[in-house]
Design a protein around this motif. Sequence first.
Motif, PDB file in Angstrom:
ATOM      1  N   GLN A 122      66.033 -57.620 112.709  1.00 11.17           N
ATOM      2  CA  GLN A 122      66.171 -57.861 111.045  1.00 11.17           C
ATOM      3  C   GLN A 122      66.328 -59.137 110.733  1.00 11.17           C
ATOM      4  O   GLN A 122      65.974 -59.447 109.806  1.00 11.17           O
ATOM      5  CB  GLN A 122      67.416 -56.960 111.042  1.00 11.17           C
ATOM      6  N   MET A 123      67.151 -59.814 111.808  1.00 11.64           N
ATOM      7  CA  MET A 123      67.480 -61.483 111.240  1.00 11.64           C
ATOM      8  C   MET A 123      66.074 -62.134 111.321  1.00 11.64           C
ATOM      9  O   MET A 123      65.749 -62.824 110.250  1.00 11.64           O
ATOM     10  CB  MET A 123      68.450 -62.214 112.066  1.00 11.64           C
ATOM     11  N   ILE A 124      65.317 -61.755 112.332  1.00 11.47           N
ATOM     12  CA  ILE A 124      63.961 -62.717 112.379  1.00 11.47           C
ATOM     13  C   ILE A 124      63.045 -62.127 111.121  1.00 11.47           C
ATOM     14  O   ILE A 124      62.340 -63.123 110.463  1.00 11.47           O
ATOM     15  CB  ILE A 124      63.237 -62.040 113.537  1.00 11.47           C
ATOM     16  N   ALA A 125      62.995 -61.018 110.617  1.00 11.47           N
ATOM     17  CA  ALA A 125      62.239 -60.431 109.630  1.00 11.47           C
ATOM     18  C   ALA A 125      62.918 -61.022 108.384  1.00 11.47           C
ATOM     19  O   ALA A 125      61.894 -61.682 107.391  1.00 11.47           O
ATOM     20  CB  ALA A 125      62.551 -59.101 109.553  1.00 11.47           C
ATOM     21  N   LEU A 126      63.936 -61.370 107.975  1.00 10.24           N
ATOM     22  CA  LEU A 126      64.593 -61.800 106.908  1.00 10.24           C
ATOM     23  C   LEU A 126      64.448 -63.379 106.817  1.00 10.24           C
ATOM     24  O   LEU A 126      63.809 -63.839 105.832  1.00 10.24           O
ATOM     25  CB  LEU A 126      66.309 -61.817 107.009  1.00 10.24           C
ATOM     26  N   ILE A 127      64.259 -63.852 107.791  1.00 12.60           N
ATOM     27  CA  ILE A 127      64.042 -65.364 107.924  1.00 12.60           C
ATOM     28  C   ILE A 127      62.542 -65.538 107.614  1.00 12.60           C
ATOM     29  O   ILE A 127      62.317 -66.567 106.935  1.00 12.60           O
ATOM     30  CB  ILE A 127      64.387 -66.196 109.466  1.00 12.60           C
ATOM     31  N   GLU A 128      61.763 -64.830 108.321  1.00 14.41           N
ATOM     32  CA  GLU A 128      60.176 -64.828 107.841  1.00 14.41           C
ATOM     33  C   GLU A 128      60.031 -64.631 106.377  1.00 14.41           C
ATOM     34  O   GLU A 128      59.165 -65.338 105.960  1.00 14.41           O
ATOM     35  CB  GLU A 128      59.557 -63.953 108.647  1.00 14.41           C
ATOM     36  N   GLU A 129      60.919 -63.604 105.813  1.00 14.15           N
ATOM     37  CA  GLU A 129      60.722 -63.616 104.470  1.00 14.15           C
ATOM     38  C   GLU A 129      60.932 -64.648 103.582  1.00 14.15           C
ATOM     39  O   GLU A 129      60.276 -65.013 102.746  1.00 14.15           O
ATOM     40  CB  GLU A 129      61.585 -62.226 104.002  1.00 14.15           C
ATOM     41  N   VAL A 130      62.287 -65.318 103.910  1.00 14.01           N
ATOM     42  CA  VAL A 130      62.730 -66.260 103.278  1.00 14.01           C
ATOM     43  C   VAL A 130      61.805 -67.472 103.313  1.00 14.01           C
ATOM     44  O   VAL A 130      61.415 -68.137 102.419  1.00 14.01           O
ATOM     45  CB  VAL A 130      63.920 -66.659 103.911  1.00 14.01           C
ATOM     46  N   ARG A 131      61.064 -67.744 104.765  1.00  9.56           N
ATOM     47  CA  ARG A 131      60.116 -68.990 104.812  1.00  9.56           C
ATOM     48  C   ARG A 131      59.048 -68.718 103.916  1.00  9.56           C
ATOM     49  O   ARG A 131      58.755 -69.746 103.556  1.00  9.56           O
ATOM     50  CB  ARG A 131      60.099 -69.066 106.308  1.00  9.56           C
ATOM     51  N   LYS A 132      58.386 -67.513 103.876  1.00  6.46           N
ATOM     52  CA  LYS A 132      57.154 -67.321 103.070  1.00  6.46           C
ATOM     53  C   LYS A 132      57.572 -67.544 101.765  1.00  6.46           C
ATOM     54  O   LYS A 132      56.605 -67.842 100.892  1.00  6.46           O
ATOM     55  CB  LYS A 132      56.700 -65.972 103.527  1.00  6.46           C
ATOM     56  N   ALA A 133      58.741 -67.208 101.099  1.00  9.19           N
ATOM     57  CA  ALA A 133      59.103 -67.461  99.865  1.00  9.19           C
ATOM     58  C   ALA A 133      59.559 -68.830  99.594  1.00  9.19           C
ATOM     59  O   ALA A 133      59.852 -69.349  98.440  1.00  9.19           O
ATOM     60  CB  ALA A 133      60.473 -66.509  99.436  1.00  9.19           C
ATOM     61  N   GLY A 134      59.273 -69.643 100.585  1.00  7.88           N
ATOM     62  CA  GLY A 134      59.650 -71.075 100.165  1.00  7.88           C
ATOM     63  C   GLY A 134      61.026 -71.420 100.098  1.00  7.88           C
ATOM     64  O   GLY A 134      61.529 -72.506  99.574  1.00  7.88           O
ATOM     65  N   ASP A 135      61.767 -70.472 100.634  1.00 10.09           N
ATOM     66  CA  ASP A 135      63.346 -70.315 100.485  1.00 10.09           C
ATOM     67  C   ASP A 135      64.061 -70.806 101.776  1.00 10.09           C
ATOM     68  O   ASP A 135      63.390 -70.647 102.825  1.00 10.09           O
ATOM     69  CB  ASP A 135      63.877 -69.251  99.812  1.00 10.09           C
ATOM     70  N   THR A 136      65.273 -70.755 101.622  1.00  7.87           N
ATOM     71  CA  THR A 136      66.139 -70.887 102.890  1.00  7.87           C
ATOM     72  C   THR A 136      67.349 -70.019 103.069  1.00  7.87           C
ATOM     73  O   THR A 136      67.549 -69.311 101.804  1.00  7.87           O
ATOM     74  CB  THR A 136      66.517 -72.372 103.214  1.00  7.87           C
ATOM     75  N   ILE A 137      67.869 -69.805 103.831  1.00 12.62           N
ATOM     76  CA  ILE A 137      68.988 -68.836 104.023  1.00 12.62           C
ATOM     77  C   ILE A 137      70.148 -69.470 105.119  1.00 12.62           C
ATOM     78  O   ILE A 137      69.897 -70.090 106.131  1.00 12.62           O
ATOM     79  CB  ILE A 137      68.389 -67.455 104.529  1.00 12.62           C
TER      80      ILE A 137
END
Lengths: 358, 358, 358, 358
Positions: B190-205
């Motif tokens: 789940q963490m990996i999926a979230l980081i991927e999503e954030v990365r694609k959005a040009g954002d960070t977490i």
Amino acid sequence: MPNTFGTLFTLTTFGESHGPGVGCVIDGCPAGLAMDMDFVQSELDRRRPGQSRLTTQRKESDKVQVLSGIYEGVTTGAPIALFIANEDARTSDYSHIAQAFRPSHADYTYQAKYGIRDYRGGGRSSARETASWVAAGAIAKLLLKTQGIDVHAYVSQVGTILTSLPYTELDLSLTESTPVRCPDPDTAAQMIALIEEVRKAGDTIGGVVTGVITGCPPGLGEPIFDKLHASLGQAMLSINACKGFEYGSGFSGVAMRGSAHNDAFFREGDVIKTRTNHSGGIQGGISNGMDIYFRCAFKPVATIVAPQESVNEAGESVTVTGKGRHDPCVVPRAVPVVEAMAALVLADFVLQKNAARI
Amino acid sequence: MPNTFGTLFTLTTFGESHGPGVGCVIDGCPAGLAMDMDFVQSELDRRRPGQSRLTTQRKESDKVQVLSGIYEGVTTGAPIALFIANEDARTSDYSHIAQAFRPSHADYTYQAKYGIRDYRGGGRSSARETASWVAAGAIAKLLLKTQGIDVHAYVSQVGTILTSLPYTELDLSLTESTPVRCPDPDTAAQMIALIEEVRKAGDTIGGVVTGVITGCPPGLGEPIFDKLHASLGQAMLSINACKGFEYGSGFSGVAMRGSAHNDAFFREGDVIKTRTNHSGGIQGGISNGMDIYFRCAFKPVATIVAPQESVNEAGESVTVTGKGRHDPCVVPRAVPVVEAMAALVLADFVLQKNAARI
Amino acid sequence: MPNTFGTLFTLTTFGESHGPGVGCVIDGCPAGLAMDMDFVQSELDRRRPGQSRLTTQRKESDKVQVLSGIYEGVTTGAPIALFIANEDARTSDYSHIAQAFRPSHADYTYQAKYGIRDYRGGGRSSARETASWVAAGAIAKLLLKTQGIDVHAYVSQVGTILTSLPYTELDLSLTESTPVRCPDPDTAAQMIALIEEVRKAGDTIGGVVTGVITGCPPGLGEPIFDKLHASLGQAMLSINACKGFEYGSGFSGVAMRGSAHNDAFFREGDVIKTRTNHSGGIQGGISNGMDIYFRCAFKPVATIVAPQESVNEAGESVTVTGKGRHDPCVVPRAVPVVEAMAALVLADFVLQKNAARI
Amino acid sequence: MPNTFGTLFTLTTFGESHGPGVGCVIDGCPAGLAMDMDFVQSELDRRRPGQSRLTTQRKESDKVQVLSGIYEGVTTGAPIALFIANEDARTSDYSHIAQAFRPSHADYTYQAKYGIRDYRGGGRSSARETASWVAAGAIAKLLLKTQGIDVHAYVSQVGTILTSLPYTELDLSLTESTPVRCPDPDTAAQMIALIEEVRKAGDTIGGVVTGVITGCPPGLGEPIFDKLHASLGQAMLSINACKGFEYGSGFSGVAMRGSAHNDAFFREGDVIKTRTNHSGGIQGGISNGMDIYFRCAFKPVATIVAPQESVNEAGESVTVTGKGRHDPCVVPRAVPVVEAMAALVLADFVLQKNAARI
């Protein structure tokens, strides 16, 4: 030097709970600083025991004596030595722990480290040690005042009772108006009731102290290992019973995205500011001129009335029962200690910044 | 010495993101320690960029060179100097910030402090600095292994996704099995999926790294200002983007009563242990022989793709747009840095304890 | 920390000549050391004023009070704070220098550095400060005794009168048998006569103190900046009026050729020794197991009876006439100070060597 | 930190004679200082081997590389790392001492301290280490120039040949005009002849370096343990082969009476000066604005051609014969090292004085 704090504005402490007293040497305080000893004493009075029903009933006047470094009311550049005598030490209260290790106290670890311990009142592990810190912190505050820097702390949580308001919406001048030192009056009343309830139950409770530093110019702090917030963190975690430290957005920031967390810069008059302050006034370990704020978690005091399982020095099972006067909740008296340690950190960085001005 | 960490086992670092490289001098490492440089390199490989899609795409081999202090595979007692060359610095990516201050970066505060800054890649404020820490930490780990002490860290939270299991119920050997370094496989996914999503959005977490130290004997740490947990706190808060530190019960302990929080002592064979471990293996600032555990909060990385409001050196309003390669989430690569800093703290206290044995 | 000496066994001092007293904090002394306070006092008695006609007539009992760190006669590992009250301060003797700068004293330089000075008795520049050093040195000596290390000093020269015998041909047990502390009785008598003559003339005279350290094992000292002899040098040059330091062959070695100066190694039983000892027991900054010996030059005391040309704070020409009680020759009372500082240096290196034993 | 010198302007060094090279990290140098690297290199050229027949024939270009801390020719406030590669290490020259201890070298003491040693070229005990000191000292000199402070040293004695003139009667601009670095041409010629004679005899000879600091303002130095002269003493005694240090009247002052030794104050324009300068520009450990001058004794180099008695690691009797290139007399090359260490001491005190200006 494990009993010394700081690099240029340094505090070296000594003393035990039931010895002659506690004291300190402050080295590096610039010469020519007017020393308001009434202010220093008033800070000690905020920390001393016996202030209210919320705190330990040990009676100590905590009168500070100046042994050196101040001449005709002004610092001379020589080390400032201060001493605070112990007056109401009741060593007999502690004879039951001469051999036994009180759970979650430092009895066992001191014995493991040193092979010997002054068990009376916890010896050097007693929070009485922080009287010196408050005295030194008061001198640091006087130095900071000449720079326009102000340090403030208050109780923001006791047990599960917390003020929902950020510091920016509180009237910090109300902090001293209640014995619990929470500037939100309604919350303060609930905190006091909770501490009373806990005290009557012979138990203890934890809490949170929030610190706020205003007037800090940009450029204080060292950007690698002596980051301003890392030094604040070490300072706060040095306080007895402190279990956690966070600044700015802290632990709550982990759930945020960068786009929401970043603090946009703008100019107001001649001053560069940020729209939000998730950075807590510190970026890259260096102050940015905005308010610095942080939170310190304090565990419940370890001394309780109920009998507890433990072992003695021989490793035999024993039952330890609470004696000795103690605080049901440490945070009201931790407030001046948090302020003092923050002031020491900042005074040190003020001098470090000065050093590099060629 | 703001670029030095430690008292007896000391790390002094140097270098900038886009200069010749980063490096360090480790002073105080005892002579006669077998130096497994493959292990040191493997630790650097855990930290280096470009490991996976979850991390920055800057390509650095991070090969460590030994400049001094090791002779025929063994430490000589002389200072150990290490150097890691920069290979893939793209300074042109940063020309847009030569004048402008990136929000929530250290650009403005460095300028305020020094009146000058090496803006290229963030200069010395870049997390590239931590390569040296990891190299030095690897040497500290080799020293600790001779004492039976092991240091481990893992990602326990990314954004709002966290593992609900305490470290005692996780198989820490799984940490390296996923690029996110969470030993709970379902949560890791789940963490990996979230980081991927954030990365694609040009954002960070943001996220949390948990550290665990096992095999630590009782008696390490100094009980006043260099408390074991205060030194760990300073060490962790020195890591770029770290906003908070707690150990043992930490912030959750503030809501507990002493009767529930206290850790009862008992004896098991020749060893004194505690029934619970809310103390996090540390009492009065000194290790008690139980596991030491702590949590570090990391904010979202400040570099994002979206345009942001800011000012330039002249104080004029500007818009800053993200360029430069960066991590969408810092915690996977922070894991070896947390371990390294913890190892440095412990190695130092091992030597300090030794010093006092007469 | 300019008022602190040492790295692991540290001395931090405070106090002024005419304030409440002088004192110190000794941090880093190992726990479990039996503390013979009679010995500590006896060392202070060797330094205190008013011992004989050769020294100042200020009357101070120099009784040491223990404020912390010793419990039931044994060190606890906590900092040891000591205090020595001032009893016979005659501030009125100094009113004439409230404005004027005494030649070759520290009046002018303190004023230049701090912009303020406690002129009474020289304030912090008074050699009264060394009482703390002697007390701390006595504790260091007790530590060194457990390691078989012994520190001795004696007066080898007063003015142009010197003993022609090297320390190896003197009976050092005779040092305390004369007030001048020269173990060569005939020379001692001449020195005493010279000091008497100088005193009657209202003048002062310089001298040399020789130090000898026996029983030092090989391997103490750090080979670059904290060379054993460099630390001894700094320690000795810290003593008021000390103008020079040499060890082993010292300044006389410059005229020698390497073939004559080198100390050949040989084995005696299990011990490696050198045929000669021009090295003074130290090679490459590290002890080699032979005796360590060194010489310290002391200038004549600056306080004299005759009127002297000077200026006051306003920069006006004034004449300063000697008042205040003082020593006609400082070396007899410097002997215990030299021993104390040497003991502090060695105790520190003993702990440093211990630290690196893994 | 035994490989670190200084408090605020700090030098940390590393490297061995026959490893990859020697280097250093300078921390605390203020930002914004223009860095003249040609000057730094020229200082290294003064120290490097192979300059003349008077020095070792080892050929090293000693080219300094900047690894960090300087950006576009200006210091950034970040640590400055410098590296000087070893080029002409002939390790085979040293195989004969892999087991044997050379008399009056550091071989035996390193073995005793560390249980291991890098014997090649003396490892870390080689004077090659001082290349880093000279590079760092050059940066300190650039800082001091901004304050009007100048540091100079010269050879005043070789064996029994000495200049009878005080520094005030010498033209110090002549120092670099002869390879022996004595500004008194006739004496220089005799010194050169002596060194040649000694070199041909396969022997070595000692000497004295005199240091002079001009332009130092009043108020530098700390008055207790970090006295200006005590710090200078430690700095000089850290230099390989230095056996003694004296400042001002030094050892010759012991024979003087106070009435002759005291330096009368007078005013010249706005400046307070002293008629004589037996104080050597330092009173009470603090500069008084007059020239600072001091002398450093250097023993003859320990490496000689003749066979010498010694022992090996097994404790067996052996004969050691000189190999390895070396200097017949160390003082000409010690001159820039003395200047460098003096500059480091002063730069540190300049920053310390700055720190206390509120």
